[in-house]
Scaffold this active site. Structure first.
Site, short mmCIF file in Angstrom:
data_model
loop_
_atom_site.label_atom_id
_atom_site.label_comp_id
_atom_site.label_asym_id
_atom_site.label_seq_id
_atom_site.Cartn_x
_atom_site.Cartn_y
_atom_site.Cartn_z
N PRO A 160 69.28 -62.07 -54.85
CG PRO A 160 67.56 -63.39 -54.02
CD PRO A 160 67.86 -62.34 -55.03
CD GLU A 161 75.52 -61.26 -55.02
OE1 GLU A 161 76.67 -61.72 -54.87
OE2 GLU A 161 75.26 -60.05 -55.02
NE ARG A 166 74.12 -54.62 -60.97
CZ ARG A 166 73.92 -55.89 -60.61
NH1 ARG A 166 74.12 -56.86 -61.46
NH2 ARG A 166 73.54 -56.17 -59.38
CE LYS A 194 74.02 -64.02 -59.35
NZ LYS A 194 73.87 -62.76 -60.08
#
Ligand code: ZN
Length: 354
Positions: free
Chosen positions: A2-3, A275, A59
């Site tokens: 979750p950002e 990433r 976050k």
């Protein structure tokens, strides 16, 4: 993970559900989830406190707690959901599965449950500065992000340009650095760079003023839109009041091989700093001096060889149409993963709200 938009959504849901509630007891069955206390000390330190407010820094969620009968200091509970953390507010009798690792019992008969399949999530309880609402100086060193909040009123284009000036490193990596910007991760870094037409491997110090201005606007626009849509429910992310819908409006993230919404050419995927990175190699170009003759430094790719992706110059050409075999295979996996995650979230909600 979750950002900013996802954590902001959870904070807003929780505000309506638990603000004003009093914590009367707590329990935990996974010691590492509690980063500040042993279980017994955590229970003793949190019981009797009222939840005065719910906020967010980067976050992480911040539950502002009142002073306790045994402690004149107000406190703050930091919650980092990491990969799979979920929060549910249910009545105490609701069945509970083995992935619930922390339970805060509320005086009104409900429970705030922290469910975390992969157990990377972390909670910390600290004394709170009554003015800032943050842990008092020295209490939570290294726990909270120090970067700028991109949706804050004082995060102006001028301030962003100042932060960028002379920053080394590539845009994708820099945007995800929590001590540069707080709350931006893989999804919204890719989306903001596509909106701003900037290549993820672009060196930050090569940005011209209008590039920085476009990136500033793109970041704020995509984050605000995602907050309005309750975030992107792509993996295990769900909020106490339900899933988000931003995943249906992402333009590059996990869309390798699909046509770019702007130019119709296929979205490409490379690996930057370990990433996955998604971009349009037509709309997001590197400037000539960075493109020609300059070999990409090794840090542009993963330090872990297992996750090394193709160099962007190795992709099947700017004009390539359709998906490559690798993209075809990956797209199949993304669909399967999303379907599995959606049923996992539905099962978690059914179990926790029955
Ligand atoms: Zn494009």
């Amino acid at each position: 993970m979750p950002e900013l938009p996802e954590v902001e959504t959870i904070a807003r849901d929780l505000r309506g559900l638990v603000e004003g509630a009093r914590i009367v007891a707590a329990s935990s069955n996974w010691p590492r989830t509690l980063r500040s206390h042993e279980e017994a000390a955590f229970v003793a330190a949190i019981a009797g406190r009222e939840i005065d407010g719910v906020g967010r820094r980067g976050k992480q969620l911040l539950l502002r707690l009142s002073a306790a009968p045994a402690d004149p200091y107000p406190a703050v509970l930091t919650i980092h959901l990491k990969m799979t953390g979920q929060l549910f507010v249910v009545s105490a009798g609701t069945p509970q599965d083995r992935h619930v690792h922390v339970v805060l019992s509320l005086a009104d008969g409900r429970e705030l449950r922290f469910r975390d399949i992969r157990k990377f999530g972390r909670m910390g309880l600290y004394r709170r500065d009554p003015i800032s609402g943050l842990p008092v100086e020295g209490e939570a060193a290294g726990v909270l992000a120090t970067g700028a909040e991109p949706l804050a009123d004082d995060f102006t284009a001028e301030r962003f340009a100042g932060l960028l000036a002379n920053r080394r490193g590539r845009l994708k990596t820099l945007l995800m650095n929590q001590d540069f910007l707080a709350g931006v991760g893989n999804i919204y870094a890719d989306e903001a760079l596509w909106r701003a037409r900037l290549h993820p491997l672009r060196e930050a110090r090569t940005l011209r003023p209008d590039d920085a201005q476009r990136l500033h606007a793109a970041l704020r626009d995509v984050l605000a839109e995602a907050v309005a849509r309750r975030g992107s429910s792509v993996d295990d992310y769900t909020a106490p009041e339900g899933d988000g819908s931003m995943q249906e409006h992402l333009q590059v993230y996990q869309r390798a091989g699909e046509p770019c919404d702007r130019c119709g050419r296929p979205i490409r995927r490379i690996v930057v700093g370990g990433r996955s990175t998604h971009f349009c190699s037509w709309c997001q170009r590197l400037p000539r001096q960075q493109r020609d003759g300059v070999a990409l430094p090794p840090h542009a790719h993963s330090a872990r060889p297992a996750r090394r992706g193709p160099r962007w110059t190795e992709l099947s050409g700017e004009g390539a149409i359709g998906r490559t075999a690798d993209e075809e295979e990956r797209a199949r996996r993304v669909v399967a993963t999303r379907r599995a995650a959606a049923s996992r979230r539905a099962a978690a909600r059914a179990g926790e709200t029955a």
